[in-house]
Each structure stands twice: as C-alpha cells, then as structure tokens.
Design an enzyme around this catalytic site. Structure first.
Site, short mmCIF file in Angstrom:
data_model
loop_
_atom_site.label_atom_id
_atom_site.label_comp_id
_atom_site.label_asym_id
_atom_site.label_seq_id
_atom_site.Cartn_x
_atom_site.Cartn_y
_atom_site.Cartn_z
N PHE B 14 86.23 -21.84 34.78
CA PHE B 14 87.27 -21.10 33.71
C PHE B 14 87.37 -19.60 33.71
O PHE B 14 87.00 -18.98 33.10
CB PHE B 14 86.91 -21.68 32.27
CG PHE B 14 88.18 -22.34 31.71
CD1 PHE B 14 89.33 -22.44 31.96
CD2 PHE B 14 87.54 -23.67 31.07
CE1 PHE B 14 90.02 -23.62 31.51
CE2 PHE B 14 88.35 -24.71 30.61
CZ PHE B 14 89.76 -24.42 30.80
N HIS B 15 87.78 -19.24 34.90
CA HIS B 15 87.90 -17.89 34.96
C HIS B 15 89.58 -17.07 34.80
O HIS B 15 90.23 -18.13 34.57
CB HIS B 15 87.24 -17.21 36.39
CG HIS B 15 85.97 -17.10 36.10
ND1 HIS B 15 85.28 -15.86 35.32
CD2 HIS B 15 84.77 -17.86 36.50
CE1 HIS B 15 83.96 -16.21 35.29
NE2 HIS B 15 83.67 -16.98 36.03
N MET B 16 89.53 -15.73 34.84
CA MET B 16 90.87 -15.17 34.74
C MET B 16 91.97 -16.14 35.02
O MET B 16 92.53 -16.55 34.04
CB MET B 16 90.69 -13.89 35.52
CG MET B 16 91.80 -12.98 35.19
SD MET B 16 91.47 -12.10 33.62
CE MET B 16 93.07 -11.09 33.71
N ALA B 19 91.94 -19.66 33.36
CA ALA B 19 92.07 -19.82 32.03
C ALA B 19 93.28 -19.23 31.42
O ALA B 19 93.61 -19.74 30.49
CB ALA B 19 90.78 -18.80 31.59
#
Lengths: 565, 87
Positions: B14-16, B19
């Site tokens: 769940f990154h930039m 997300a």
C-alpha cells in the site's frame, strides 16, 4: 573535488546557478476571525493544487507520465480527508493557517520517517515538500525561477523541490548538485527521468560554490569537480561522449528478447543480495533472478532469522518478480563469510572447511527452517532452490530428502507450496565439475559460480597479490571445466546458468553461447550490455571462436585472441 | 456492516500510488471504509493514514464497510486489491 552520491548517471559540464533557500519562518499567532483564516488556508491549498497541476503538465512533457504522477500525488495528500479535517479543525480552534499546517504535516513527517520501510520513509519528503510549498503561498514568498536558466547550467541547491524540478528545461540544465537526498529520493528519480546527471548529498555545496563557477558533475561516479583545468574538461568531455554513445546503443535493447544473432533465446537474469534489489533488476529489464544470496538475512544480528521472517522475505521477492524465475541460494556461510552467532570455530583453511551446505546439513534445524520458509514462499511465485558448494551427490540427495519430509509436514498442516519446486546445485568446485554428469541426473538445474570455480580450480586466492595473476576464467583449465559442466547439463536436458560476473564478460560470452549455456545471471546494471553482447553472436560464429580457443594452450594466448576479435 | 479478508499482491504494497487509487475509489462511497491490519483500524478513505500503516505486499488485511452502500463499497475494495491496485 567533492564527493557525493551518484543520483543520476552521466556527465555534465557547465556553470553554477545557485538556488538560495528562502526562509519559511513565521510568528505563530492566535486568530479570532477563524472563518477568514479558514478561507485563507483554502485559497492557499487551491493555489497549491493549481500550481501542482501545472507543474505536472510540464513534467509530463519533460520527464514522462510516471513522474508527473508523483507530484499529482501531492494533490491527493493535501486533499486527504483526514489530514484536511485535522488542519481545518485546528484553524477553527484559533491556530493560524501556517501553524495548523505545520503541526499536522510535522506529525505525518514523524510517523512516516519512523517507519521501518524505506518507501514509507520517503513519503516524509513528500509531506515536507507540500508543507513548504503551501507555507510559501501563505507567506507570499516567490520561488526562484529556474525555467529560464541559460544553456549549460548546473543547478546547485540544498534540495530540489518538485516545483523546481518541474521548471527545469532539460535542454539547458546539464547537471544537478544537492546537499541532501539519496539514490531513491524524488530528486534522484526526477533527475534520472529528465536524464540530467546529478550528484546528491554533497555536504555544504551551496556555500562552497557560487554563481558562475565552472563545475563538472559526474553522476556516474558521484563526484563534482569545481573550477576544473583544461585537461580535466577535455577528459570529461570525452567521457561524456562515450557515455552518451553507449547509452543510446543500450537503449535499443530495452524490452527486447535476449537471443543470439541467429535467434536462439537464452535467459538473462540478475544477481541480488536483498529483496529490494529485485526492483532494480526489473527496472533494468532483467528476466528473473538467477541468484538471490540469502546471507544478508543472517548477518548483522545476534540470532538466526525465524521461519516467518525468512518466509516474508522470500515471498516478497517472488511477488515482486511475479511469474519470473527466482533462484534462491540456501545459506552460504563460512569461507570468508563469518556470522559470529553461528559459532563457527576458527579453521586453518576455511575455504576448504566447514561451510555452506556442509554446515547446513550438520545444523539441521537451521536448515529445515530455511527450506520450510522457501517451500512456503514457493506458493507465491516461481521460486527454485539452489544448494551451494556441492561436491558429492549425497549432499544433493540429503537436501532433497529433507525437502520431501518438509513437504509431507506442510501437507499435514494444509499449507500451500509448489509441489514441483526445482532443486538445483551451484557448480563451483572441481569436484562438482568432474561429477557434473552424475549431478545432472538428479539436479533440476545447474548454476556455475565462476568466482569459486576459478579459485578452486586454479588453487588461487585472488586476494593474494603474489598469486592473483593465475586467477582468470580464461585459464584453459577453467574453460575446459565450464565446457564440461554445460555439456553434462545439456545431455540431461536440465537448465544450466552462470551466476558469476564472468557471465557478463564480453570476451567469455561467445564461448558460453558455443558451449550451450541457457541462462546468464549478471548484476542489474549489466543486463542491457549483456543482452547486446549476446545479440552479436550467431551459434556458428561463436563455435568458430570456441574451437579456436579450446585449441590454445595458455591464458595469454586465449585472452590476446579474444581481445582481437 | 460487511467485511472480507484479502491479501495484498501488488509488488509495492500500500504505497503512494496504490494507496491513492484505493482511497480515491473509496471516497466515492458514503459508507465508512476501515482497513483492519495488525490490530489497528485504518481509515480507508485517507491516503495518509493508509501510507502511515505501512502495509506491505503479501499482508492480509480485513476490509470493513459500514453504511448505505456497504456491499458495493466492499466489492469494489476487494476487486481493487485483488487486481493489484492499478500497478
């Protein structure tokens, strides 16, 4: 000469444009007309979003879609419902907009930077960028305009803000030097996307250089040279041309299949030491992992990693690589690799002693833990297990027997794994080479470790300057050994790869093609160059070279010949 | 309230970007969206909270949706995660 981190490769020579950092200090005050303050904040945010969208448009042109998206992310962040309501609530409570923004942003900066994950830590920089940009708007500070920098400009700044980067005209800016940032910072990513050489993390550089100074930026080696002499400028200009030529050549091989001139495909994969390296291999267009060294999991700690910890690590690499092959080598401790808590006693001759699979088979609990973690991770990708330092087929049989037991155990616990997981051996000793025909009947694949194979075959410690001259994969003894190993694997129809740096050696590549190597495993940065070298050779031409070389009787004769073709 | 467990399969977790894709999609629903992970409740509509939670690739999370359009929200959330969050 100033040393820093090479953030974006290449060489630039030009004149300094110094970016002066402006103070964003403000005096916090209590606000009575909170509605007006709220409006002031909202106006600043909408101005920020407007600016950012504009910058994203510019970046899309100069650096590409992906980079534009990075800064579009800043709009998402500032408009985040949680963050926005926190800031607005603080203003409604009487804080001035500057203070409210600073407080909430700082909270996220602290949370992100204390994460144990590098990617999350980097997001702290995004929040910092947002905070500074919105603060500038609130305080009415204009940022220095770099979009009209003249031709041949080297930008020197404390840090590059996204808005600055967006304004860079890549035809005019030939280099970047900053005081902060690392290889994975946004400045580095953007500099690479803009193809501008950059050296980051050079201490105090903004006070060491002044406007108009001539500077050489060597982003490949991570150095900057101020006020260079004529010789240096000439030297670096040549280097620059060579770099650009090579880069244009290699770019043609991105996304291409790895094949010989006459269309025989081979696999071109990467060597890695940590899961993060897998991303680098993908970025460099590698087709899988040919060697994942697992020692890092065991080093710099005081006890062995748990099954869960190992499982997560192996799974991570498998997921990053999706359906591409990932060869994971089991613990290769001993020799020059000491791990204190494993309690290896001092030996007179560690390279011939208690190491690698020998140690693991005597410390069965430790080995079972690793193999179980590997089996569990095999449910998530194309993992293959590789055993190091095999000298006797019984070692392979013992490991396979343990794997079989563990599979039954996992079946009993209804845990998923790949039932057809391949188990191969690393061929890195003269013994393994001599019994390659025996091993090939029971191993699923071979990977030739050229460093140790050369060392053990020639009986040479290459770290010893008095004997290092004997260390060469082009020694007839080593070449015969490699040829024999590959032929044995081909006869049994198992895959045979090479995972030493020799696999990327342009002089060795024709020989490997002729012998019938199926897989070349090289460092990420050598992937494209290796693909290019392989494409130069047809089987027929490679065979001619190989048969000539195999008739020669000395390393000197062989290398002279290979250099001449 | 409806909920479902799902495993993150996209390489970066769940990154930039992932997300952002998720929070953006969830923002369109009126239901509350909560991601349960490692014993904490994360606001599924807040990109910042999702990033702060540091949810890595291969992690199992539970998505809970509560509100008028909860079934549709949950379906969208699960499909998004299973399809790799736009990676």
């Amino acid at each position: 000469m100033y040393k820093g981190i090479g953030g974006s490769a290449g060489i630039g020579i030009g004149k300094v444009m110094l970016i002066v950092e402006q103070s964003l200090d403000f005096t916090p005050k209590t606000v009575s007309d909170t509605d007006a303050e709220l409006q002031r904040y909202r106006n600043a945010v909408s101005k920020f979003c407007q600016n950012t969208e504009q910058q994203a448009e510019q970046l899309k042109e100069s650096a590409g879609e992906k980079e534009a998206e990075i800064i579009m992310g800043h709009i998402l962040m500032i408009q985040d419902p949680y963050m926005n309501s926190e800031i607005e609530n603080s203003i409604k409570g009487g804080s001035c907009a500057e203070q409210a923004l600073t407080d909430i942003c700082n909270m996220f900066i602290t949370v992100f930077s204390s994460a144990d994950d590098e990617l999350t830590q980097q997001r702290a920089t995004d929040v910092k960028d947002i905070k500074n940009a919105v603060l500038s708007i609130l305080l009415g500070i204009e940022e220095q305009n770099i979009s009209d920098a003249p031709k041949g400009t080297i930008i020197v700044a404390k840090d590059l803000t996204p808005s600055m980067t967006a304004g860079i005209n890549k035809d005019n800016v030939v280099g970047i030097i900053t005081e902060v940032g690392g290889k994975t910072s946004h400045s580095a990513i953007l500099a690479r996307a803009l193809e501008i050489p950059a050296v980051l993390s050079v201490q105090n550089i903004t006070s060491l250089l002044k406007d108009g100074d001539t500077v050489i930026v060597d982003g490949s080696d991570g150095i900057a040279i101020a006020n260079p002499g004529e010789d240096e400028i000439l030297n670096y200009s040549e280097k620059r041309n060579a770099y650009l030529k090579e880069k244009a050549e290699l770019a043609k091989f991105i996304g291409k299949a790895t094949a010989t001139k006459d269309g025989n495909s081979v696999e071109l994969v990467g060597n890695i030491g940590t899961p993060e390296d897998a991303n680098k291999v993908l970025e460099c267009d590698g087709e899988g992992i040919g060697l994942f060294r697992t020692e890092f999991l065991f080093m710099d700690r005081d006890k062995t990693p748990t099954e869960e910890e190992q499982f997560e690590t192996y799974k991570k690499v498998a997921l990053i690589m999706k359906d591409k092959p990932v060869i994971i080598r089991t613990l290769d401790v001993g020799g020059d690799k000491d791990i204190p808590y494993l309690g290896l006693s001092k030996e007179d001759n560690p390279f011939m002693g208690f190491r690698a699979v020998r140690y693991c088979l005597k410390n069965i609990d430790l080995y079972r833990t690793q193999l179980r973690a590997l089996l569990r991770a095999s449910a998530y990708g194309e993992i293959k297990i590789m055993i190091p330092l095999v000298v006797d087929v019984e070692e392979l049989r013992s490991v396979k027997a343990i794997i079989k037991e563990l599979m039954a155990e996992l079946d009993g616990e209804s845990i998923k794994y790949n039932k057809d997981i391949q188990v191969g051996v690393m061929i890195e000793t003269p013994a393994a080479s001599l019994i390659a025909d025996i091993l090939a009947k029971e191993a699923d694949f071979f990977s030739i470790g050229t460093n140790d194979l050369t060392g053990y075959t020639m009986c040479v410690d290459r770290g010893n300057a008095d004997v290092a001259y004997l260390y060469s994969p082009f020694q007839p003894a080593v070449l015969r050994s490699i040829k024999h190993i590959i032929e044995c694997a081909n006869r049994e129809n198992i895959m045979v790869g090479m995972c030493g740096e020799a696999a990327a050696d342009p002089m060795l590549i024709p020989l490997l093609i002729s012998f019938g190597l199926n897989e070349f495993s090289v460092s990420a940065t050598s992937v494209l160059a290796t693909r290019k070298e392989i494409s130069k050779w047809s089987k027929e031409d490679a065979d001619k070279v190989a048969s000539a070389v195999m008739e020669m009787d000395s390393v000197a004769e062989i290398t002279t010949y290979l250099q001449s073709i | 309230m409806v909920s479902q467990k799902v495993t993150l399969t996209n390489g970066q977790g769940f990154h930039m970007r992932p997300a952002g894709v998720f929070a953006n999609a969830m923002g369109k629903f009126s239901s509350d969206v909560t991601i349960k992970f490692n014993g904490s409740d994360i606001n599924g509509k807040s990109l910042m909270n999702i990033i702060a939670a540091c949810i890595k690739c291969g992690s199992e999370v539970e998505i809970c949706c509560d509100g008028a359009d909860e079934n549709e929200a949950l379906k969208t959330a699960v499909e998004l995660i299973e399809s790799g969050l736009g990676e």
